[in-house]
Design a protein around this motif. Structure first.
Motif, PDB file in Angstrom:
ATOM      1  N   HIS A  88      66.588  66.344  66.040  1.00 25.84           N
ATOM      2  CA  HIS A  88      66.671  65.321  67.081  1.00 25.84           C
ATOM      3  C   HIS A  88      65.512  64.333  66.980  1.00 25.84           C
ATOM      4  O   HIS A  88      65.705  63.124  67.108  1.00 25.84           O
ATOM      5  N   ALA A  89      64.306  64.851  66.776  1.00 23.36           N
ATOM      6  CA  ALA A  89      63.149  63.964  66.678  1.00 23.36           C
ATOM      7  C   ALA A  89      63.274  63.033  65.485  1.00 23.36           C
ATOM      8  O   ALA A  89      62.852  61.867  65.542  1.00 23.36           O
ATOM      9  N   ALA A  90      63.876  63.518  64.411  1.00 25.14           N
ATOM     10  CA  ALA A  90      64.004  62.706  63.197  1.00 25.14           C
ATOM     11  C   ALA A  90      64.906  61.499  63.394  1.00 25.14           C
ATOM     12  O   ALA A  90      64.791  60.517  62.657  1.00 25.14           O
ATOM     13  N   VAL A  91      65.810  61.558  64.388  1.00 28.57           N
ATOM     14  CA  VAL A  91      66.681  60.410  64.631  1.00 28.57           C
ATOM     15  C   VAL A  91      66.320  59.683  65.925  1.00 28.57           C
ATOM     16  O   VAL A  91      66.980  58.713  66.297  1.00 28.57           O
ATOM     17  N   PRO A 188      54.336  70.127  53.395  1.00 28.35           N
ATOM     18  CA  PRO A 188      55.256  70.368  52.276  1.00 28.35           C
ATOM     19  C   PRO A 188      56.518  71.082  52.723  1.00 28.35           C
ATOM     20  O   PRO A 188      56.470  72.164  53.285  1.00 28.35           O
ATOM     21  N   GLY A 189      57.649  70.408  52.500  1.00 30.21           N
ATOM     22  CA  GLY A 189      58.938  70.922  52.934  1.00 30.21           C
ATOM     23  C   GLY A 189      59.582  70.067  54.004  1.00 30.21           C
ATOM     24  O   GLY A 189      60.776  70.215  54.279  1.00 30.21           O
ATOM     25  N   GLN A 190      58.835  69.165  54.627  1.00 28.42           N
ATOM     26  CA  GLN A 190      59.396  68.342  55.688  1.00 28.42           C
ATOM     27  C   GLN A 190      60.191  67.161  55.121  1.00 28.42           C
ATOM     28  O   GLN A 190      60.152  66.870  53.929  1.00 28.42           O
ATOM     29  N   TYR A 191      60.902  66.479  56.028  1.00 32.04           N
ATOM     30  CA  TYR A 191      61.761  65.363  55.633  1.00 32.04           C
ATOM     31  C   TYR A 191      61.473  64.156  56.518  1.00 32.04           C
ATOM     32  O   TYR A 191      60.820  64.268  57.569  1.00 32.04           O
ATOM     33  N   VAL A 192      61.946  62.997  56.082  1.00 28.29           N
ATOM     34  CA  VAL A 192      61.888  61.780  56.885  1.00 28.29           C
ATOM     35  C   VAL A 192      63.301  61.236  57.035  1.00 28.29           C
ATOM     36  O   VAL A 192      64.185  61.535  56.235  1.00 28.29           O
ATOM     37  N   SER A 193      63.509  60.441  58.068  1.00 23.79           N
ATOM     38  CA  SER A 193      64.760  59.705  58.202  1.00 23.79           C
ATOM     39  C   SER A 193      64.579  58.320  57.598  1.00 23.79           C
ATOM     40  O   SER A 193      63.525  57.703  57.747  1.00 23.79           O
ATOM     41  N   VAL A 194      65.600  57.848  56.930  1.00 25.14           N
ATOM     42  CA  VAL A 194      65.644  56.479  56.417  1.00 25.14           C
ATOM     43  C   VAL A 194      66.712  55.737  57.216  1.00 25.14           C
ATOM     44  O   VAL A 194      67.848  56.212  57.326  1.00 25.14           O
ATOM     45  N   PRO A 255      57.426  62.193  59.457  1.00 29.42           N
ATOM     46  CA  PRO A 255      58.001  63.422  58.887  1.00 29.42           C
ATOM     47  C   PRO A 255      58.278  64.470  59.955  1.00 29.42           C
ATOM     48  O   PRO A 255      57.506  64.635  60.899  1.00 29.42           O
ATOM     49  N   PHE A 256      59.393  65.176  59.787  1.00 25.30           N
ATOM     50  CA  PHE A 256      59.783  66.241  60.703  1.00 25.30           C
ATOM     51  C   PHE A 256      60.336  67.412  59.893  1.00 25.30           C
ATOM     52  O   PHE A 256      60.508  67.321  58.686  1.00 25.30           O
ATOM     53  N   GLY A 257      60.629  68.501  60.587  1.00 25.21           N
ATOM     54  CA  GLY A 257      61.200  69.677  59.946  1.00 25.21           C
ATOM     55  C   GLY A 257      60.367  70.899  60.225  1.00 25.21           C
ATOM     56  O   GLY A 257      59.148  70.883  60.057  1.00 25.21           O
ATOM     57  N   ASP A 258      61.029  71.975  60.670  1.00 31.51           N
ATOM     58  CA  ASP A 258      60.309  73.193  61.014  1.00 31.51           C
ATOM     59  C   ASP A 258      60.157  74.141  59.832  1.00 31.51           C
ATOM     60  O   ASP A 258      59.455  75.148  59.931  1.00 31.51           O
ATOM     61  N   VAL A 259      60.811  73.827  58.704  1.00 29.64           N
ATOM     62  CA  VAL A 259      60.673  74.663  57.508  1.00 29.64           C
ATOM     63  C   VAL A 259      59.652  74.007  56.589  1.00 29.64           C
ATOM     64  O   VAL A 259      59.976  73.146  55.774  1.00 29.64           O
ATOM     65  N   ALA A 260      58.410  74.382  56.769  1.00 33.07           N
ATOM     66  CA  ALA A 260      57.309  73.826  55.987  1.00 33.07           C
ATOM     67  C   ALA A 260      56.440  74.974  55.500  1.00 33.07           C
ATOM     68  O   ALA A 260      56.286  75.995  56.180  1.00 33.07           O
ATOM     69  N   LEU A 261      55.878  74.788  54.334  1.00 31.39           N
ATOM     70  CA  LEU A 261      55.094  75.845  53.704  1.00 31.39           C
ATOM     71  C   LEU A 261      53.864  76.177  54.538  1.00 31.39           C
ATOM     72  O   LEU A 261      53.067  75.307  54.870  1.00 31.39           O
TER      73      LEU A 261
END
Length: 396
Positions: A88-91, A188-194, A255-261
């Motif tokens: 949700h935060a990513a969008v 490391p492991g997170q993503y961004v929205s484009v 950057p967002f995502g809860d699956v990060a190293l």
């Protein structure tokens, strides 16, 4: 925590609601978008709407949350909610949108189930919704605060300083931030929205893992073109492949995502297939740059060596780690330094006490997870990332 009366009613009606959830969510989206077409502009992925994946994900999330409340009434299922909150935060979801969703979701429930939805049943499921929504709102507020943003305003322009063709269908874009505001770091492991504007004028968002970092705040994303076949052609990936060149500007989220190293010294097993290698490549890069001495086992599956995006990056950083080894599987190995066929963990020595990170198609990850558990990896130590709606919620 659900009230005792609500819990009793939810338990009694869960089979009926669950059986109709996909119909309910389909009706929900149809009516909501009819009244609020602006939500399709820059918030909802219309490709996932056409394929039905979004409604399946919403149905799975609601059902999984309700079951979690009933099975563990004294606990809030934060592990389930964290993934949704980051998506949700990513969008850029905002608090007021939960009110809109509530209106149309409960209207759809009443329309599909009819007289079965008594005022008491509606009130019980209302408790479920607002427990879930309230928890997500609180989580998203913390996530936005960590990103230095407020009310979903995480966007900033980036300039493309390099475009690299990784394979026939995958490219990496090296991006440099514009403006003077500090850049939130990407774990490391997170993503961004484009966020891009399509030819018909509608804005669309897609998430891409940060696949690498560089000097002066630069970061890379790797985009696979989704070609028509088993699923419709990817409209955003096609637009990026066909039009983006060095010097162009793109709008990216934080950057967002809860699956990060996580830092630590436990052995790591990094498992990926296809373009799922992107977050794994970022984790390897981080470990190599830190000079990590952890034991690392890198496992990747692909159609062929020529289809393996970021292969050189993964090989280089694995070779730079003294405690790392890698095994690649290619369906067409052709005598290369890889195993032939699909990934098979039989005979692969999984380090004792390992923590695993996975990314790839859901069915691939189901099989890999089963293999890791059979090899002694604790289920709580297996983390996974899904591109697009999480159709695995409640099943993993």
């Amino acid at each position: 925590m659900l009230s005792a009366n609500a819990a009793e009613l939810v338990r009694a009606t869960l089979p009926a609601v669950g059986a109709e959830l996909e119909t309910i969510t389909a009706r929900f989206y149809d009516t909501m978008f009819a009244d609020h077409p602006e939500l399709l502009d820059g918030l909802f992925n219309r490709g996932n709407q056409r394929s039905g994946e979004q409604r399946k994900a919403l149905a799975g999330a609601v059902a999984a949350f309700a079951v979690a409340l009933l099975d563990n009434p004294g606990e809030r299922p934060d592990a389930l909610l964290a993934r949704i909150a980051h998506k949700h935060a990513a969008v850029g979801v905002t608090d007021d949108q939960y009110v809109i969703v509530h209106k149309y979701l409960f209207g759809a429930i009443a329309e599909v189930l009819g007289e079965a939805v008594t005022p008491e049943v509606a009130a019980a499921w209302d408790e479920v919704y607002w427990l879930m929504a309230g928890a997500l709102i609180a989580m998203e507020a913390r996530i936005y605060a960590e990103a230095g943003a407020r009310d979903g305003a995480t966007w900033r322009p980036w300039r493309v300083v390099e475009r690299r063709e990784e394979t026939a269908d995958a490219m990496s874009l090296v991006l440099h931030p514009l403006g003077d505001d500090p850049v939130p770091p990407a774990r490391p492991g997170q993503y961004v929205s484009v966020r891009v504007t399509m030819p018909d004028g509608v804005r669309q968002l897609r998430q891409y893992s940060v696949s690498g970092h560089g000097a002066d705040g630069r970061r890379s994303i790797t985009v696979k073109r989704v070609r028509a076949g088993e699923r419709p052609e990817g409209e955003v990936s096609t637009l990026l492949h066909d039009t983006v060149r060095e010097g162009d500007e793109l709008t990216l989220s934080a950057p967002f995502g809860d699956v990060a190293l996580d830092d630590g010294d436990a052995p790591l097993v990094l498992v990926s297939a296809g373009i799922g290698c992107t977050p794994i490549a970022a984790m390897l890069s981080h470990l190599a740059e830190a000079g990590s001495g952890r034991r690392v086992l890198v496992l990747h599956a692909d159609r062929a060596r020529s289809h393996h995006a970021l292969r050189e990056q993964m090989e280089r950083h694995t070779d730079a780690l003294p405690g790392a080894e890698r095994i690649f599987w290619y369906e067409s190995a052709d005598g290369e330094d890889a195993r032939a066929g699909r990934m098979d963990l039989d005979g692969v020595e999984i380090p004792e006490g390992a923590v695993a990170y996975m990314c790839g198609p859901v069915e691939f990850m189901r099989a890999a997870r089963a293999g890791l558990i059979a090899a002694g990896v604790a289920p709580r130590d297996i983390h996974y990332e899904v591109f697009g709606p999480d159709l695995w919620l409640g099943a993993a």
